[in-house]
Design an enzyme around this catalytic site. Structure first.
Site, short mmCIF file in Angstrom:
data_model
loop_
_atom_site.label_atom_id
_atom_site.label_comp_id
_atom_site.label_asym_id
_atom_site.label_seq_id
_atom_site.Cartn_x
_atom_site.Cartn_y
_atom_site.Cartn_z
N LYS A 280 -30.04 21.10 12.60
CA LYS A 280 -28.80 20.49 13.10
C LYS A 280 -27.95 20.02 11.91
CE LYS A 280 -27.28 16.91 16.41
NZ LYS A 280 -27.66 15.71 17.19
N SER B 162 -25.86 15.83 22.07
CA SER B 162 -25.04 16.36 21.00
C SER B 162 -25.64 17.55 20.27
CB SER B 162 -24.77 15.25 19.97
OG SER B 162 -25.98 14.89 19.32
N SER C 36 -29.54 13.00 23.06
CA SER C 36 -28.99 14.18 22.38
C SER C 36 -29.99 15.29 22.08
CB SER C 36 -28.31 13.78 21.08
OG SER C 36 -27.06 13.23 21.33
#
Lengths: 95, 491
Positions: free
Chosen positions: B78, B158, B182
């Protein structure tokens, strides 16, 4: 509680975010919607409750107070948008 | 789909050990799949050269009999994790060209164990969002579509890019960060496994900070076993993060397949929220049936402060974010927009550099921390947080081993469908996951079925502090019963 346009401008300044005049009203609406949402916390009885400071019960580890890092100005400055020698450049602050 | 991209981490590990294929071939298969899947916008940076070099080094270590636990396993990271020499932006305009001179501890642990970096994945800007729509790099398109439709759906957020990449077979696993849901919510939306560990289990050092008392890194994988394998490498004490906990990392994989007979599973009645869809209710019931059939005892429990978790979160998280994001000043790194003086420089840089959602949260955070409002908002929210945690502690003290809840209130929605007029609508996505962050507990989302439109739904298991092994054992039971879920390729 709700905020007015003056407060929105004050918060924006405290947060150091420029807000254009035509954005104030919209932001005011959004902030007030969130403040209305969090308002339900006022119905919780928090009398005598300790505020949380650490979610995991643990004693913070300490280390000897010695230098463990440093001396690498190049790495520190590498991503800076404006530098001169080993300094960050900013607009003149003190006359 | 290419064969090598359909492997699990455990399967790839075995194949590499038996020399059925090389790490280089495994990396190449994934790089080719990534190239063909650019329509998903899951990756914001592909690192094929680094992947090839790391895979080559992995092959050399395998040949020498020197393989690490993740040797040659291609992973996505990420874009919240700083990667040395590899651009890291948190998907914000304000960090456009930031190239870290250091490696986050968690990603460094993965490389230490032999993993291969495929690239950096998309996320909501500074991890603030539940749909990946706030990314400066554009939204991620879910690999999943409703039956017979081609409406683009969100992968959740997210960590939407990581979830989409793992679901679409563009990586064997990926890292995520979870502040309010998330990892678990996008895992549920894309039919994969996502785990948020206990707060302190993984080091936060080198992860772009959002809300420091809530942020925690965790893995995305296609199976529960793979999650256990990845977490073992990611976790561990780090002297560079004072909140990282000095507790030995167990062999999580040993928990896979362990009997859950006699475990007491709490079913929190407050999670039966008003207007819950029949499908979610049905899924939850199905999960209870599976766990019961495997020998667990189900116990209805009460977590009375559940409904206050989300409002308390929307004070605590923005407050911490406003402090953490004060560092983006146009001076030390990132975007710089000139102004008439130093304040003008700050204000213009931050106005241009932050997107709408981030600016909104910074302003809320600034307000609740400002003089005269601190006690009414922030202090009260932290007291409520104590009560939320106590709710869980009371249940665990009564012998509850873990809790079972739905992971999300619905399946994935369309891009642009939610939160346009009212930010709260989007925030409600995290209603089942946010309590876990507030209490610092571990939580895992395991895919459990499809809704009527063919979209994945997940169940969440919540554990005691450092009860990750229990979650893996229980998660495996759900996986065994529900099976695995793969999107039909359209890209």
């Amino acid at each position: 509680m709700s905020v007015d346009a003056t407060t929105v401008r004050r918060i924006a300044h405290l947060a150091r975010v420029a807000v254009a005049d035509d954005e104030v009203e919209h932001l005011r609406g959004e902030i007030n919607a969130i403040l209305a949402f969090v308002e339900q916390l006022s119905e919780v009885d928090v009398e005598g409750v300790e505020p949380m400071t650490s979610v995991t019960p643990m004693v913070m580890k300490k280390r000897p107070d010695v230098v463990t890092d440093g001396g690498d100005a190049d790495a520190v400055l590498r991503n800076a948008p404006a530098t001169e020698k080993n300094y960050f450049l900013v607009p003149k602050v003190v006359e | 789909m290419n064969d090598l991209t359909t492997l699990t981490i455990a399967g790839a590990r075995d194949g590499l050990k038996q020399k059925k294929f090389s790490a280089a071939e495994l990396a190449d298969a994934h790089l080719a799949a990534i190239e063909k899947a650019r329509a998903l916008n899951a990756y914001v940076l592909e690192t094929p050269e680094r992947a090839s070099a790391m895979a080559k080094a992995a092959d050399a270590r395998i040949a020498k009999g020197d393989a690490g636990p993740l040797e040659g396993i291609p992973l996505a990271i990420k874009d919240m994790f700083c990667t040395e020499g590899v651009r890291t932006t948190a998907c914000s305009h304000i960090l456009d060209n930031f190239v870290p001179t250091y490696e986050s501890t968690v990603s460094g642990n993965l490389w230490r164990d032999g993993a291969v970096l495929l690239g950096k994945t998309n996320n909501d800007e500074f991890a603030m969002g539940s749909s990946n729509e706030t990314s400066f790099m554009g939204p991620v398109i879910s690999p999943w579509r409703r039956k017979g439709a081609n409406t683009p759906l969100v992968p959740g957020g997210s960590s939407g890019g990581s979830a989409a990449a793992v679901s679409a077979h563009l990586a064997l696993g990926a890292t995520g960060t979870d502040t309010g849901g998330s990892i678990r919510q996008p895992a549920a939306f894309t039919g994969i496994v996502g785990l948020k560990p206990t707060y302190g289990r993984c080091s936060r050092w080198g992860i772009v900070a959002f809300a420091s008392s809530l942020d925690q890194a965790g893995p995305f994988t296609r199976t529960v076993r793979d999650g256990a394998i990845m977490l073992r490498s990611m976790a561990g004490h780090d002297p560079k993060d004072t909140t990282s906990v000095d507790v030995a990392v167990p062999d999580y994989e040993a928990a896979i397949g362990k009997s859950i007979k006699g475990m007491r599973i709490g079913i929190p009645k407050e999670y039966r929220v008003d207007g819950m869809s029949a499908e979610i209710e049905g899924l939850w019931q199905q999960g209870r049936t599976w766990l019961k059939a495997a020998g667990a005892e189900l116990v209805e429990v009460s977590l009375p402060h559940t409904k206050y978790a989300l409002p308390a979160y929307y004070i605590v998280a923005p407050a911490e974010a406003s402090s953490n994001l004060a560092r983006y000043d146009g001076v030390r790194y990132g975007l710089r927009v000139p102004g008439r003086d130093i304040n003008g420089l700050y204000e213009n840089t931050r106005a241009r550099g932050f997107g709408k959602e981030v600016r909104r949260r910074i302003m809320i955070g600034t307000y609740v921390l400002s003089a005269g409002y601190y006690d009414a908002y922030y202090l009260r929210a932290q007291k409520v947080r104590t009560l939320i945690k106590k709710d869980f502690e009371d249940c665990f003290a009564r012998g509850i081993d873990a809790m079972l809840t739905p992971a999300t209130p619905s399946a994935a929605f369309g891009i642009g469908e939610k939160g346009q007029a009212d930010p709260i609508e989007m925030y409600l996505n995290d209603v089942f996951t946010v309590t876990v962050n507030m209490a610092g507990l571990p939580g895992i989302s395991v895919p459990a079925g499809l809704d009527g439109q063919g979209l994945p739904l997940g169940l969440q298991l919540i554990g005691r502090p450092f009860g990750e092994e229990t979650l893996f054992s229980l998660g495996q039971v759900i996986e065994d019963a529900a099976g695995l879920f793969t999107p039909e390729r359209w890209w």
